[in-house]
Motif scaffolding. Sequence first.
Motif, mmCIF file in Angstrom:
data_model
loop_
_atom_site.group_PDB
_atom_site.id
_atom_site.type_symbol
_atom_site.label_atom_id
_atom_site.label_comp_id
_atom_site.label_asym_id
_atom_site.label_seq_id
_atom_site.Cartn_x
_atom_site.Cartn_y
_atom_site.Cartn_z
ATOM 1 N N LEU B 5 0.829 -1.194 0.000
ATOM 2 C CA LEU B 5 0.000 0.000 0.000
ATOM 3 C C LEU B 5 0.869 1.251 0.000
ATOM 4 O O LEU B 5 1.844 1.336 0.740
ATOM 5 N N ARG B 6 0.504 2.220 -0.843
ATOM 6 C CA ARG B 6 1.279 3.441 -0.901
ATOM 7 C C ARG B 6 0.408 4.615 -0.486
ATOM 8 O O ARG B 6 -0.804 4.606 -0.721
ATOM 9 N N ALA B 7 1.042 5.596 0.088
ATOM 10 C CA ALA B 7 0.296 6.723 0.668
ATOM 11 C C ALA B 7 -0.553 7.440 -0.382
ATOM 12 O O ALA B 7 -1.684 7.839 -0.111
ATOM 13 N N CYS B 8 -0.015 7.600 -1.619
ATOM 14 C CA CYS B 8 -0.752 8.365 -2.633
ATOM 15 C C CYS B 8 -2.043 7.662 -3.022
ATOM 16 O O CYS B 8 -3.017 8.302 -3.405
ATOM 17 N N GLU B 9 -2.081 6.333 -2.911
ATOM 18 C CA GLU B 9 -3.291 5.603 -3.278
ATOM 19 C C GLU B 9 -4.430 5.879 -2.316
ATOM 20 O O GLU B 9 -5.599 5.778 -2.668
ATOM 21 N N LEU B 10 -4.087 6.228 -1.070
ATOM 22 C CA LEU B 10 -5.109 6.551 -0.085
ATOM 23 C C LEU B 10 -5.346 8.048 -0.019
ATOM 24 O O LEU B 10 -6.037 8.520 0.874
ATOM 25 N N GLY B 11 -4.764 8.796 -0.963
ATOM 26 C CA GLY B 11 -4.934 10.241 -0.941
ATOM 27 C C GLY B 11 -4.200 10.890 0.216
ATOM 28 O O GLY B 11 -4.582 11.977 0.665
ATOM 29 N N MET B 12 -3.153 10.233 0.696
ATOM 30 C CA MET B 12 -2.429 10.802 1.817
ATOM 31 C C MET B 12 -1.054 11.268 1.357
ATOM 32 O O MET B 12 -0.399 10.612 0.558
ATOM 33 N N ALA B 13 -0.654 12.404 1.875
ATOM 34 C CA ALA B 13 0.613 12.995 1.472
ATOM 35 C C ALA B 13 1.532 13.137 2.676
ATOM 36 O O ALA B 13 1.095 13.438 3.780
ATOM 37 N N ARG B 14 2.803 12.910 2.428
ATOM 38 C CA ARG B 14 3.806 13.075 3.477
ATOM 39 C C ARG B 14 4.348 14.500 3.412
ATOM 40 O O ARG B 14 4.812 14.947 2.365
ATOM 41 N N CYS B 15 4.273 15.216 4.504
ATOM 42 C CA CYS B 15 4.771 16.584 4.539
ATOM 43 C C CYS B 15 6.283 16.584 4.321
ATOM 44 O O CYS B 15 7.016 15.876 5.005
ATOM 45 N N HIS B 16 6.742 17.385 3.358
ATOM 46 C CA HIS B 16 8.163 17.348 3.033
ATOM 47 C C HIS B 16 9.023 18.031 4.093
ATOM 48 O O HIS B 16 10.236 17.902 4.094
ATOM 49 N N THR B 17 8.381 18.757 5.000
ATOM 50 C CA THR B 17 9.150 19.434 6.046
ATOM 51 C C THR B 17 9.210 18.617 7.317
ATOM 52 O O THR B 17 10.272 18.420 7.893
ATOM 53 N N CYS B 18 8.043 18.134 7.814
ATOM 54 C CA CYS B 18 8.049 17.486 9.121
ATOM 55 C C CYS B 18 7.729 16.006 9.053
ATOM 56 O O CYS B 18 7.740 15.326 10.069
ATOM 57 N N GLY B 19 7.410 15.491 7.879
ATOM 58 C CA GLY B 19 7.216 14.051 7.740
ATOM 59 C C GLY B 19 5.864 13.530 8.144
ATOM 60 O O GLY B 19 5.607 12.333 8.077
ATOM 61 N N LEU B 20 4.960 14.402 8.564
ATOM 62 C CA LEU B 20 3.639 13.938 8.980
ATOM 63 C C LEU B 20 2.831 13.450 7.784
ATOM 64 O O LEU B 20 2.854 14.043 6.711
ATOM 65 N N LEU B 21 2.091 12.371 7.995
ATOM 66 C CA LEU B 21 1.216 11.862 6.948
ATOM 67 C C LEU B 21 -0.158 12.474 7.157
ATOM 68 O O LEU B 21 -0.742 12.367 8.226
ATOM 69 N N ALA B 22 -0.677 13.151 6.128
ATOM 70 C CA ALA B 22 -1.968 13.810 6.285
ATOM 71 C C ALA B 22 -2.813 13.566 5.049
ATOM 72 O O ALA B 22 -2.299 13.329 3.962
ATOM 73 N N ARG B 23 -4.130 13.683 5.231
ATOM 74 C CA ARG B 23 -5.033 13.450 4.117
ATOM 75 C C ARG B 23 -5.093 14.691 3.240
ATOM 76 O O ARG B 23 -5.197 15.808 3.735
ATOM 77 N N MET B 24 -5.010 14.472 1.930
ATOM 78 C CA MET B 24 -5.123 15.599 0.997
ATOM 79 C C MET B 24 -6.594 15.894 0.744
ATOM 80 O O MET B 24 -7.362 14.982 0.485
ATOM 81 N N PRO B 25 -7.017 17.152 0.781
ATOM 82 C CA PRO B 25 -8.419 17.462 0.479
ATOM 83 C C PRO B 25 -8.684 17.281 -1.003
ATOM 84 O O PRO B 25 -7.763 17.208 -1.812
ATOM 85 N N GLN B 26 -9.972 17.196 -1.359
ATOM 86 C CA GLN B 26 -10.330 16.956 -2.744
ATOM 87 C C GLN B 26 -9.876 18.090 -3.647
ATOM 88 O O GLN B 26 -9.409 17.871 -4.752
ATOM 89 N N GLN B 27 -10.077 19.308 -3.186
ATOM 90 C CA GLN B 27 -9.576 20.415 -4.002
ATOM 91 C C GLN B 27 -8.950 21.487 -3.122
ATOM 92 O O GLN B 27 -9.105 21.474 -1.928
ATOM 93 N N GLY B 28 -8.272 22.368 -3.749
ATOM 94 C CA GLY B 28 -7.653 23.484 -3.033
ATOM 95 C C GLY B 28 -6.307 23.097 -2.447
ATOM 96 O O GLY B 28 -5.899 21.943 -2.504
ATOM 97 N N ASN B 29 -5.660 24.072 -1.876
ATOM 98 C CA ASN B 29 -4.355 23.833 -1.276
ATOM 99 C C ASN B 29 -4.504 23.255 0.108
ATOM 100 O O ASN B 29 -5.408 23.597 0.849
ATOM 101 N N ALA B 30 -3.597 22.365 0.434
ATOM 102 C CA ALA B 30 -3.622 21.788 1.769
ATOM 103 C C ALA B 30 -2.403 22.230 2.532
ATOM 104 O O ALA B 30 -1.314 22.332 1.979
ATOM 105 N N LEU B 31 -2.599 22.496 3.824
ATOM 106 C CA LEU B 31 -1.469 22.832 4.676
ATOM 107 C C LEU B 31 -1.276 21.732 5.702
ATOM 108 O O LEU B 31 -2.239 21.187 6.224
#
Lengths: 211, 210
Positions: B5-31
């Motif tokens: 299983l890979r994070a992108c398949e679940l719509g989850m992104a790894r923060c490039h600064t702190c490494g936290l795994l978070a869910r990407m919203p459907q649209q718009g920018n995510a912080l």
Amino acid sequence: MNNALQSPWVACHDCDTLYPAPSLAPGTLARCRHCGAVLARNPKGGLSRPIALHLAALILLILANAFPFLALDLQGRQQGTTLSGASLALFDAGMEWLGLVVFLTTVLLPFVYTASTLYVLIGVRQKADLPGLTRLLSWLSHLRPWGMLDVFMLGVLVSFVKLNSLANVIVGPALYAYTGLILVSAVATTSIEPERLWTALSGTARRRRSS
Amino acid sequence: MNHPLRACELGMARCHTCGLLARMPQQGNALCPRCQSRLHLRRPNSVSTTWALWLAAAILYLPANLLPVMTVVYLGAGQPDTIMSGIIYLFLNGNWPLALIVFVASMVIPILKLLALAYLLVSVQRESAWRKRQRTLLYRITELIGRWSMVDVFVVALLAALVQLDAFATISPGLGASAFAAVVILTMLAAMSFDPRLIWDHTFARGNNT
């Protein structure tokens, strides 16, 4: 998710594979099964050891910059330089852009990186809400590859050998401090793991919000 | 589906600064909820940015090696030195270990970096499934060794600072050193803008499994 600041999962930063967040004993690390990248580390010594190491590095850094570094003695004429002298020589020759690059990579960025790391470590250890902790920690991982004092050490070695056949090269006190700095920095870098600092920082923030 | 299983398949992104795994919203920018950095599934425009930086570095590689990096004036007579002539000088003086170090750091490493990055970029654009683990290792090595090519720039700066003995001997830095520093910085930036996860992306989409 009522706790968005921590996640039970981690993703490999090189191949994106998902893993449950590992809990590691001190001194161990976890690797990705597919690409071998390091997923997480738990350096030994908690926070006290990195603080001591980075403080030592900061002191050595100041010493390495404050005193003469190397000097050339040719038929009675002496010419010495400090660590900043290398970038100053480039400025004097009209190569300002290169002088700035050398100054950043050998003087300013190592100092900013070491001082900032020390600040963040102290803030995390004391669980204090010091200003700018989050922003500094964000910048630390971006800053690190641009501090090139270890590469500069190799440059010193090459210059030393090149000059030694022509003239008498005198080693200044700063060079000893600089050598010590390289060694201490190498150990200091492996003694911290940024992701653990983030976890500790967000834990403090959460406690502060709920109190 | 027998691949991990890979994070992108679940719509989850790894923060490039702190490494936290978070869910990407459907649209718009995510912080990132932890450090407020922008979240991306992949480094934005990784391939095009890396190619652009690569091209700039490749173009500057020519003046870096053709223009003199420093000029040595000894007892009134002087000549400009390029990186290559500096290496030859060291070698002829019996200093072949040092000549080798400078040769590797200043000539071999930049060329290898450019070749490695070009290979990685092409392999990703062709959606190759070949030897993903080795390509990832190649990327890691490329990212680590790049900064060591700066050694020549530091040598020029140090020599220019030390050898300022008026009529006897002076060393002055040359434009080749500036070009060379630019090549090192650009290749470092190029390696940083390349997202190694791209190597693994299309493989799994096709159902391949290595």
